[in-house]
Write a protein that holds these residues in place. Structure first.
Motif, PDB file in Angstrom:
ATOM      1  N   SER A 251       0.823  -1.207   0.000  1.00  0.00           N
ATOM      2  CA  SER A 251       0.000   0.000   0.000  1.00  0.00           C
ATOM      3  C   SER A 251       0.855   1.255   0.000  1.00  0.00           C
ATOM      4  O   SER A 251       0.585   2.211  -0.728  1.00  0.00           O
ATOM      5  N   ARG A 252       1.911   1.269   0.805  1.00  0.00           N
ATOM      6  CA  ARG A 252       2.746   2.455   0.931  1.00  0.00           C
ATOM      7  C   ARG A 252       3.648   2.647  -0.283  1.00  0.00           C
ATOM      8  O   ARG A 252       3.938   3.789  -0.673  1.00  0.00           O
ATOM      9  N   SER A 253       4.110   1.567  -0.873  1.00  0.00           N
ATOM     10  CA  SER A 253       5.025   1.686  -2.020  1.00  0.00           C
ATOM     11  C   SER A 253       4.274   1.913  -3.327  1.00  0.00           C
ATOM     12  O   SER A 253       4.799   2.528  -4.252  1.00  0.00           O
ATOM     13  N   GLY A 254       3.031   1.395  -3.412  1.00  0.00           N
ATOM     14  CA  GLY A 254       2.261   1.538  -4.642  1.00  0.00           C
ATOM     15  C   GLY A 254       2.546   0.468  -5.669  1.00  0.00           C
ATOM     16  O   GLY A 254       2.005   0.516  -6.772  1.00  0.00           O
ATOM     17  N   PHE A 255       3.365  -0.516  -5.325  1.00  0.00           N
ATOM     18  CA  PHE A 255       3.694  -1.590  -6.271  1.00  0.00           C
ATOM     19  C   PHE A 255       2.794  -2.798  -6.041  1.00  0.00           C
ATOM     20  O   PHE A 255       2.256  -2.993  -4.947  1.00  0.00           O
ATOM     21  N   SER A 256       2.653  -3.612  -7.077  1.00  0.00           N
ATOM     22  CA  SER A 256       1.865  -4.840  -6.962  1.00  0.00           C
ATOM     23  C   SER A 256       2.746  -6.086  -6.961  1.00  0.00           C
ATOM     24  O   SER A 256       2.254  -7.190  -6.753  1.00  0.00           O
ATOM     25  N   ARG A 257       4.044  -5.898  -7.176  1.00  0.00           N
ATOM     26  CA  ARG A 257       5.007  -7.009  -7.163  1.00  0.00           C
ATOM     27  C   ARG A 257       6.276  -6.528  -6.474  1.00  0.00           C
ATOM     28  O   ARG A 257       6.822  -5.487  -6.835  1.00  0.00           O
ATOM     29  N   ILE A 258       6.745  -7.295  -5.504  1.00  0.00           N
ATOM     30  CA  ILE A 258       7.932  -6.898  -4.733  1.00  0.00           C
ATOM     31  C   ILE A 258       8.852  -8.110  -4.596  1.00  0.00           C
ATOM     32  O   ILE A 258       8.399  -9.201  -4.224  1.00  0.00           O
ATOM     33  N   PRO A 259      10.155  -7.955  -4.874  1.00  0.00           N
ATOM     34  CA  PRO A 259      11.099  -9.069  -4.689  1.00  0.00           C
ATOM     35  C   PRO A 259      11.211  -9.466  -3.216  1.00  0.00           C
ATOM     36  O   PRO A 259      11.172  -8.601  -2.327  1.00  0.00           O
ATOM     37  N   VAL A 260      11.347 -10.751  -2.980  1.00  0.00           N
ATOM     38  CA  VAL A 260      11.552 -11.290  -1.641  1.00  0.00           C
ATOM     39  C   VAL A 260      12.995 -11.755  -1.542  1.00  0.00           C
ATOM     40  O   VAL A 260      13.470 -12.508  -2.398  1.00  0.00           O
ATOM     41  N   ILE A 261      13.714 -11.281  -0.511  1.00  0.00           N
ATOM     42  CA  ILE A 261      15.134 -11.595  -0.373  1.00  0.00           C
ATOM     43  C   ILE A 261      15.392 -12.255   0.971  1.00  0.00           C
ATOM     44  O   ILE A 261      14.565 -12.198   1.885  1.00  0.00           O
ATOM     45  N   GLY A 262      16.576 -12.860   1.064  1.00  0.00           N
ATOM     46  CA  GLY A 262      16.996 -13.479   2.307  1.00  0.00           C
ATOM     47  C   GLY A 262      17.889 -12.560   3.098  1.00  0.00           C
ATOM     48  O   GLY A 262      17.480 -11.535   3.613  1.00  0.00           O
ATOM     49  N   ASP A 263      19.202 -12.915   3.156  1.00  0.00           N
ATOM     50  CA  ASP A 263      20.143 -12.115   3.942  1.00  0.00           C
ATOM     51  C   ASP A 263      20.428 -10.762   3.306  1.00  0.00           C
ATOM     52  O   ASP A 263      20.635  -9.778   3.992  1.00  0.00           O
ATOM     53  N   ASP A 264      20.501 -10.726   1.965  1.00  0.00           N
ATOM     54  CA  ASP A 264      20.743  -9.461   1.273  1.00  0.00           C
ATOM     55  C   ASP A 264      20.060  -9.518  -0.092  1.00  0.00           C
ATOM     56  O   ASP A 264      19.348 -10.491  -0.412  1.00  0.00           O
ATOM     57  N   VAL A 265      20.257  -8.472  -0.902  1.00  0.00           N
ATOM     58  CA  VAL A 265      19.581  -8.387  -2.195  1.00  0.00           C
ATOM     59  C   VAL A 265      19.998  -9.526  -3.116  1.00  0.00           C
ATOM     60  O   VAL A 265      19.183 -10.034  -3.899  1.00  0.00           O
ATOM     61  N   ALA A 427       4.786   9.345  -6.823  1.00  0.00           N
ATOM     62  CA  ALA A 427       4.182   9.643  -8.125  1.00  0.00           C
ATOM     63  C   ALA A 427       4.945   8.898  -9.195  1.00  0.00           C
ATOM     64  O   ALA A 427       6.048   8.389  -8.976  1.00  0.00           O
ATOM     65  N   GLY A 428       4.342   8.852 -10.374  1.00  0.00           N
ATOM     66  CA  GLY A 428       4.992   8.177 -11.486  1.00  0.00           C
ATOM     67  C   GLY A 428       4.743   6.688 -11.479  1.00  0.00           C
ATOM     68  O   GLY A 428       4.282   6.096 -10.495  1.00  0.00           O
ATOM     69  N   ARG A 429       5.052   6.069 -12.597  1.00  0.00           N
ATOM     70  CA  ARG A 429       4.811   4.634 -12.716  1.00  0.00           C
ATOM     71  C   ARG A 429       5.684   3.832 -11.769  1.00  0.00           C
ATOM     72  O   ARG A 429       5.293   2.761 -11.302  1.00  0.00           O
ATOM     73  N   ARG A 430       6.879   4.339 -11.475  1.00  0.00           N
ATOM     74  CA  ARG A 430       7.777   3.614 -10.585  1.00  0.00           C
ATOM     75  C   ARG A 430       7.553   3.964  -9.115  1.00  0.00           C
ATOM     76  O   ARG A 430       8.287   3.532  -8.246  1.00  0.00           O
ATOM     77  N   LYS A 431       6.545   4.795  -8.857  1.00  0.00           N
ATOM     78  CA  LYS A 431       6.136   5.124  -7.487  1.00  0.00           C
ATOM     79  C   LYS A 431       7.291   5.695  -6.668  1.00  0.00           C
ATOM     80  O   LYS A 431       7.444   5.380  -5.481  1.00  0.00           O
ATOM     81  N   LYS A 432       8.088   6.546  -7.284  1.00  0.00           N
ATOM     82  CA  LYS A 432       9.165   7.171  -6.546  1.00  0.00           C
ATOM     83  C   LYS A 432       8.609   8.327  -5.730  1.00  0.00           C
ATOM     84  O   LYS A 432       7.641   8.985  -6.109  1.00  0.00           O
TER      85      LYS A 432
END
Length: 460
Positions: A251-265, A427-432
């Motif tokens: 909700s806060r980021s505005g994205f519908s897909r987010i990468p899931v990571i473990g210890d780091d990216v 704002a913007g498509r990338r929700k920056k």
């Protein structure tokens, strides 16, 4: 007529027909040899090797043909010259044979010459109507594989057609031979651009359409790394994040897909979809504290060196809207969406909120300012009459990112030099983040004084 004359006439007719066919084949090969690329041949070999329906004999026979084509395109100029030479010879010999054929029937010499001339005109007419060069250009791979033995024989008999690299440089004015796929694609793109420019000058297209066509032509030379979201700007969540927290992050980021990571990216687990989280919570309200690790879908990986046109077709074919970009060492370089590829054609996609990024600083309280994310730090220092002294960042957004140690989302807050910076909206498509609220840290969030209702700072 004697039996010998009849046999001779039949032989001349058969040879003339074969030469006409050979002339058409050579013309088609001329159009095809300049269009076949090494990558298409390599893909074809891979397809034959993995085709379980082919027998070993058929597989090796087809691969052998591909290898012959690969040998022919090593020097495209020589192959094209050999085909042109044989085509001309076939046309000349065909006219001579027809003249001899007519002469067998004891006709005057002028009748024989006229017969050869008329037949040559007929062959030329057939060549124009059948357009062998056009067919070769449309289906270059099929034409070369079908007639590879004939073309190889023609190239073998004409060693004088081979040109040295110095001759090719002198003719083309380039350092690289045309046999390189990159040089071939470059020439085709230049030809396409010239055609688009001619159509625009003639008034056939609007300037906007012309720009889109020009962008399409540059897709093959634009790499994925040039359009991706870099890893430093990626919004990620860890595997132990609860579903309720993930829903808030969506909700806060505005994205519908987010990468899931473990210890780091670089420890990529998968990609979390908003619809999966909503579906889980809708059917089981008690699952809000479950981790997102079990819902993460397998991520699509693409190399950062992949051309954008290949990326677009791949994502369109596999029906994936997001892919993770990896570098040459296997690390995560960033992520890319199908919208990023579309923007390369139609231009930047903006919505009604994007104008916020271009507004001027706005005072919303006695000591509270709403600043565009791109506001220089120097302007911030002037507004609050302080010295922030940050040399490695230039904008308010960069300062907030540095303080948080990660990409800010709406509601992210940090304090420095007695000022609280809060990401207000995206704002913007990338929700920056588009605007950032700056206020003294002594005030409550939102510019409220100490007598206002109590509240809490929000952090990323």
């Amino acid at each position: 007529m004697s039996p010998q004359q009849i046999a001779l006439a039949v032989c001349l007719a058969v040879v003339a027909i074969i030469l006409v066919w050979l002339s058409l084949v050579m013309a088609a090969a001329e159009g095809a040899v300049s269009r076949v690329t090494r990558s298409s041949l390599n893909n074809l070999i891979l397809g034959f090797q993995t085709d379980s329906e082919l027998s070993q004999f058929s597989r090796m026979k087809r691969i052998d043909k591909v290898h012959k084509v690969q040998a022919l395109i090593v020097d495209r100029h020589a192959t094209t010259g050999s085909c042109a030479f044989f085509r001309i010879v076939c046309n000349i010999v065909t006219g001579v044979l027809v003249a001899g054929f007519v002469g067998i029937f004891d006709q005057p010499i002028w009748v024989s010459l006229a017969g050869g001339f008329v037949f040559a005109l007929l062959v030329a007419f057939v060549s124009v109507k059948s357009r062998p060069r056009v067919n070769g250009a449309r289906k270059p791979l099929d034409i070369m594989l079908k007639h590879v033995n004939v073309v190889s024989f023609a190239a073998f008999l004409t060693p004088f057609a081979r040109s040295s690299r110095a001759d090719i440089k002198g003719m083309s004015g380039r350092d690289d031979d045309l046999s390189d796929d990159e040089e071939l694609e470059k020439i085709q793109i230049e030809q396409g651009r010239a055609m688009v420019d001619q159509l625009v000058e003639a008034g056939a297209f609007d300037p906007e359409i012309s720009e889109m066509l020009d962008n399409v032509l540059t897709l093959s030379t634009t790499l994925t790394r040039e359009i991706m979201v870099p890893r430093t700007d990626m919004i990620c969540c860890s595997t132990d994040t609860s579903l309720s927290s993930a829903l808030k992050l969506f909700s806060r980021s505005g994205f519908s897909r987010i990468p899931v990571i473990g210890d780091d990216v670089d420890d990529l687990v998968g990609v979390l979809y908003l619809k999966d989280v909503v579906r889980s919570l809708a059917f089981d309200a008690s699952a809000d504290q479950d981790s997102v690790g079990g819902l993460a879908r397998q991520a699509v990986l693409v190399p950062e060196s992949k051309p954008v046109d290949d990326l677009f077709h791949y994502m369109q074919k596999t029906r994936h809207h997001l892919a993770i970009v990896v570098d040459e060492y296997g690390g995560i370089a960033g992520l890319v969406t199908i919208e990023d590829a579309i923007e390369q054609i139609v231009g930047e996609l903006e919505d009604e909120h994007d104008r916020i990024q271009h507004e001027e600083p706005q005072q919303i309280g006695d000591h509270t300012w709403k600043l565009p994310a791109r506001t220089p730090i120097a302007d911030l220092e002037e507004l609050f009459e302080i010295d922030i002294d940050e040399d490695d960042v230039d904008t308010v957004y960069g300062l907030l990112t540095k303080l948080l140690g990660q990409v800010p989302i709406v509601g992210s807050s940090a304090v420095t030099r007695g000022l609280r910076l809060t990401a207000a909206d995206a704002a913007g498509r990338r929700k920056k983040i588009a605007t950032i609220v700056v206020e003294p840290a002594s005030l409550e969030p939102g510019g409220r004084g100490p007598d206002a209702d109590q509240g809490t700072d929000q952090h990323a």
